[in-house]
Structure formats: structure tokens, C-alpha cells
Design an enzyme around this catalytic site. Structure first.
Site: not given
Ligand code: COA
Length: 388
Positions: A79, A111, A233
Site C-alpha cells: 500500500e 495490509c 496481522h
Molecule cells: N502505561 C501503560 N499503558 C498505557 C499508558 C501508560 N502510561 N497510557 C495509556 N496506556 C494504554 C491505554 O490504556 C491503551 O490500552 P488499551 O488499548 O488496552 O485500552 C493503549 O495504551 C493506547 O492508549 P490510547 O489512549 O487508546 O492511545 P491513542 O488514543 O494514542 O491511540 C492507537 C492508539 C493505536 C489507536 C493509535 O496509535 C493509532 O491510531 N494507530 C494507528 C491505527 C492502527 O494501527 N490501527 C490498527 C488496525 S489495522
């Protein structure tokens, strides 16, 4: 006749960023990245590496003269394509010296592309058992500085040689698929950075996994008892952990212990490379095979492929005798260990650097890149690929 994966080669660029340092720079608790998201290091693609060069570099690790003569189909799942018309597979075919009486084309569905390639290869080998197919998943995952997706970036390629009588994994013919038109992640034509509805993409991933896993069980009468390990994945390692957790809720203690133990072995590479999109599932499999204990021949491995947009597929395969002998564990370990860490300043300074899009010429210094195949620049809108 068994058909499946005979060889696996992996390539990732020579530079990376440390996730704790990235978290500090973003004023975020490092545990969010290392535990919450589950990533330790993130591979960075220099301008001298794109989806084509990384794919060629991964393939060059596995192809010998016999393979070059037997491969008659080159499939590039990506992609991160470099041209709207010409497929990257044609350059990969050339850069890896595969014989000319071959097909070469690119497959796109986020992906999922490399999985589509594997399924196509299975059909081709069924009809042509003495031929081989090169399938490569190669991508650069880029969301942007200071974005929610930033800690889930990465770059790399996994090359798979598909043949009859495979020496690593014989792929089972039955698989379960599911397609639904959703906007969880996409990349508009004008942008080199993905758009993502992160929370929705996580939900969709789990929903698709549960659907295809259920469908697969109904089609095959197999259950968790039949699987030594499940591979996923992995956009980041916490994602697969969540999916695995969803099926372990009602599992026996024995199944839970075994599948969780193998999950840890399977994420070693993904944790220190980051998201490689099309190659991510196969990097997860490779890590299980190279970093885990030698599993008995006949052990069944389940694989969940997910491409946003979205297509999900669950399929499976059985390990072949002495499969460890077929792996490039030492070479892959050396490549990962030899990488240079970029400071956050270096990473940020080079982030927006890109090839010109106005037809002008730019030369790149290939001497700074240890990759055997690299991009030497662009002239007249033609990428200049070089092989050392
Ligand atoms: N210590 C430990 N864990 C922590 C933390 C800390 N201090 N602070 C936050 N976390 C955890 C949260 O509880 C959460 O865990 P959970 O998912 O089990 O609930 C995780 O870290 C992520 O935190 P969150 O607030 O949800 O992060 P975010 O709003 O920054 O978004 C993604 C995370 C993955 C959604 C973001 O990075 C993203 O959009 N990535 C690209 C999309 C992607 O890869 N999608 C996958 C489908 S193919």
C-alpha cells in the site's frame, strides 16, 4: 500435494527510533508506547529505501539460481506503491534477476495484499506444480509527526517463496474470508501519510477476526485445541494481544498457556520494527519460527490477515519437518542488531524529506545505505534503482 511457504526473507532499513525517547519527546509516559501499544523500536525508511527496494532486498536473501529459473510469478503486496500505473513487482522481478517468462504485478488491499498474493500463488502452483511464486509484502507505515498513529509507524518487507512440497509451512486449502466497506484507515492519492480512525480500526479488526475465526471453525470443525499457535496481522503488538484475548476468554488453561507463550515469541521482531503493513502478519510468523522453540512437525499454525477498508481472512498451515534449517535466523538477527539509532532530532528533520514531484532531478547518496538494492535518485519522474 502440499503447497506453501518454502523460504522466508525479511528486510528492514538500517535506521530506527527508540520508542521511550519518542515518548519523552512527545511528553507522554514511555509505558504507553512500550506497554500500552507494545512497541520498543520503530524502523525508519531513508529516502534510499522504498517499497520496491525493500521488497527486492528481502527477496534477494532467499532466492538461489534454481528459484530464479522456477519462479514464473512475482506478486508484490503493498500500500506504498511508487507509481499509479507500473507495478513495483516488475522492478522487483528485474532487481532479483528472475527469468523473463514470468508474470509480475502488484496487489492492493491495505495490509491484506500479501495474503491475497499467497492465495493466488496457491492456485497457480496447484495448476503448475513444478513452478514457484515469489510473494512479497513491502511497506512504509507513516502517519505523521505528533499524530496518534506516530508510535505505530515502521518499514520493512517480507518475501515468501511459495512452492509445492514446501519446507517451512504447508498451507491448508480451507480459509474463511470477510469483506465489508468501511473507512477505518485509508491513504488519499495526494498523501504519503495514512488517515486513520484509530479506535474504529481497532474495533473493526477484532470484529473481523471473530467473524472469520467462527466461520473457519464451522468450515473445518477445528477448534483452539488444534492450534499450536495463532499469528496475527500486527499494526502494533498490543493489537494482536487484544484479538488473542478475545478468543481466550472461554479457553481451557492449557490452550491459554500455550497460545499466550507462543504469542510472546511471535512478537519479538514486530516489537522492534514497528508496523510493516502487508508484511506484518508474516513478520509475526517469522518471529514465532525463528525466536520460538522448534515445534513438532505437523503443528498447526493459524493466521489472521486484516487489511483496513476492509478484508479479513483466517487461514492455517502445518509446520514441516526441520523447518528451522530453512530459516535465516542469524542473518536476520545481525541485520536488526546492526541498525543505527536516530536521535529524535534526526528523525524529525528527515521526516518530510521527499523525492521531487515536479519532474526535477534529485540524486541520493547510496553509500550511506547498506541495503544491496537502493534508490539512487529520480530523473524525469523515473526512479533510479541501483544494485551494489
Ligand atoms: N502505561 C501503560 N499503558 C498505557 C499508558 C501508560 N502510561 N497510557 C495509556 N496506556 C494504554 C491505554 O490504556 C491503551 O490500552 P488499551 O488499548 O488496552 O485500552 C493503549 O495504551 C493506547 O492508549 P490510547 O489512549 O487508546 O492511545 P491513542 O488514543 O494514542 O491511540 C492507537 C492508539 C493505536 C489507536 C493509535 O496509535 C493509532 O491510531 N494507530 C494507528 C491505527 C492502527 O494501527 N490501527 C490498527 C488496525 S489495522
Amino acid at each position: 500435494m502440499d503447497i506453501g511457504i518454502d523460504k522466508i526473507g525479511f528486510y528492514t532499513p538500517h535506521i530506527h527510533v527508540d520508542m521511550k525517547k519518542l515518548a519523552e519527546a512527545r511528553k507522554i509516559d514511555p509505558a504507553k508506547y512500550t506497554i500500552g501499544i507494545g512497541q520498543d523500536k520503530m524502523a525508519i525508511a531513508p529516502l534510499t529505501q522504498d517499497a520496491v527496494t525493500m521488497a527486492a532486498n528481502a527477496a534477494l536473501k532467499i532466492l538461489d539460481e534454481e528459484d530464479r529459473n522456477a519462479v514464473d510469478m512475482v506478486l508484490l503486496g503493498t500500500e506504498s506503491g511508487v507509481d499509479h500505473s507500473k507495478s513495483g513487482a516488475v522492478w522487483v522481478h528485474h532487481l532479483t534477476d528472475i527469468q523473463s517468462q514470468a508474470r509480475a504485478f502488484e496487489l492492493k488491499q491495505a495490509c491484506y495484499g500479501a495474503t491475497a498474493g499467497i492465495q493466488m500463488a496457491m492456485g497457480h502452483i496447484t495448476m503448475n506444480p513444478d513452478r514457484k511464486v515469489l510473494v512479497v509484502g513491502s511497506d512504509i507505515a507513516k502517519y505523521g509527526l505528533n499524530t496518534g498513529g506516530e508510535p505505530t509507524q515502521g518499514a520493512g518487507a517480507v518475501a515468501l517463496l511459495i512452492s509445492a512440497n514446501p519446507r517451512i509451512l504447508a498451507i491448508d486449502p480451507t480459509s474463511a474470508m470477510y469483506t465489508s466497506d468501511i473507512m477505518d484507515f485509508w491513504r488519499p492519492l495526494y498523501s504519503d501519510k495514512a488517515k486513520v480512525d484509530g479506535k474504529f480500526s481497532n474495533q473493526a479488526y477484532i470484529e473481523f477476526f471473530l467473524r472469520v475465526w467462527k466461520d473457519y471453525q464451522e468450515k473445518t470443525n477445528r477448534s483452539l485445541d488444534d492450534f499450536e499457535a495463532l499469528c496475527f496481522h500486527l499494526p502494533y503488538t498490543k493489537m494482536g494481544r487484544k484479538a488473542l484475548g478475545a478468543v481466550l476468554e472461554s479457553a481451557t488453561a492449557e490452550n491459554k498457556e500455550r497460545l499466550e507463550r507462543h504469542y510472546e515469541e511471535s512478537i519479538v521482531y514486530n516489537r522492534i520494527v514497528g508496523n510493516v503493513y502487508t508484511g506484518a502478519l508474516y513478520l509475526n510468523l517469522l518471529s514465532l519460527l525463528e525466536q520460538g522453540e522448534e515445534l513438532p512437525a505437523g503443528s498447526r499454525i493459524g493466521l489472521f490477515s486484516y487489511g483496513s477498508g476492509a478484508v479479513g481472512e483466517f487461514f492455517s498451515g502445518t509446520l514441516q519437518p526441520n523447518y528451522k534449517k530453512q530459516l535465516l535466523t542469524t542473518e536476520h538477527g545481525k541485520m536488526l542488531n546492526d541498525r543505527r539509532e536516530l536521535s529524535i532530532e534526526e528523525y524529525e528533520a528527515s521526516f518530510e524529506d521527499a523525492l521531487p514531484i515536479d519532474g526535477s532531478t534529485r540524486e541520493l547518496d547510496g553509500q550511506t545505505d547498506p541495503g544491496p538494492v537502493y534508490l539512487a535518485g529520480i530523473a524525469d519522474d523515473i526512479r533510479q534503482y541501483m544494485k551494489k
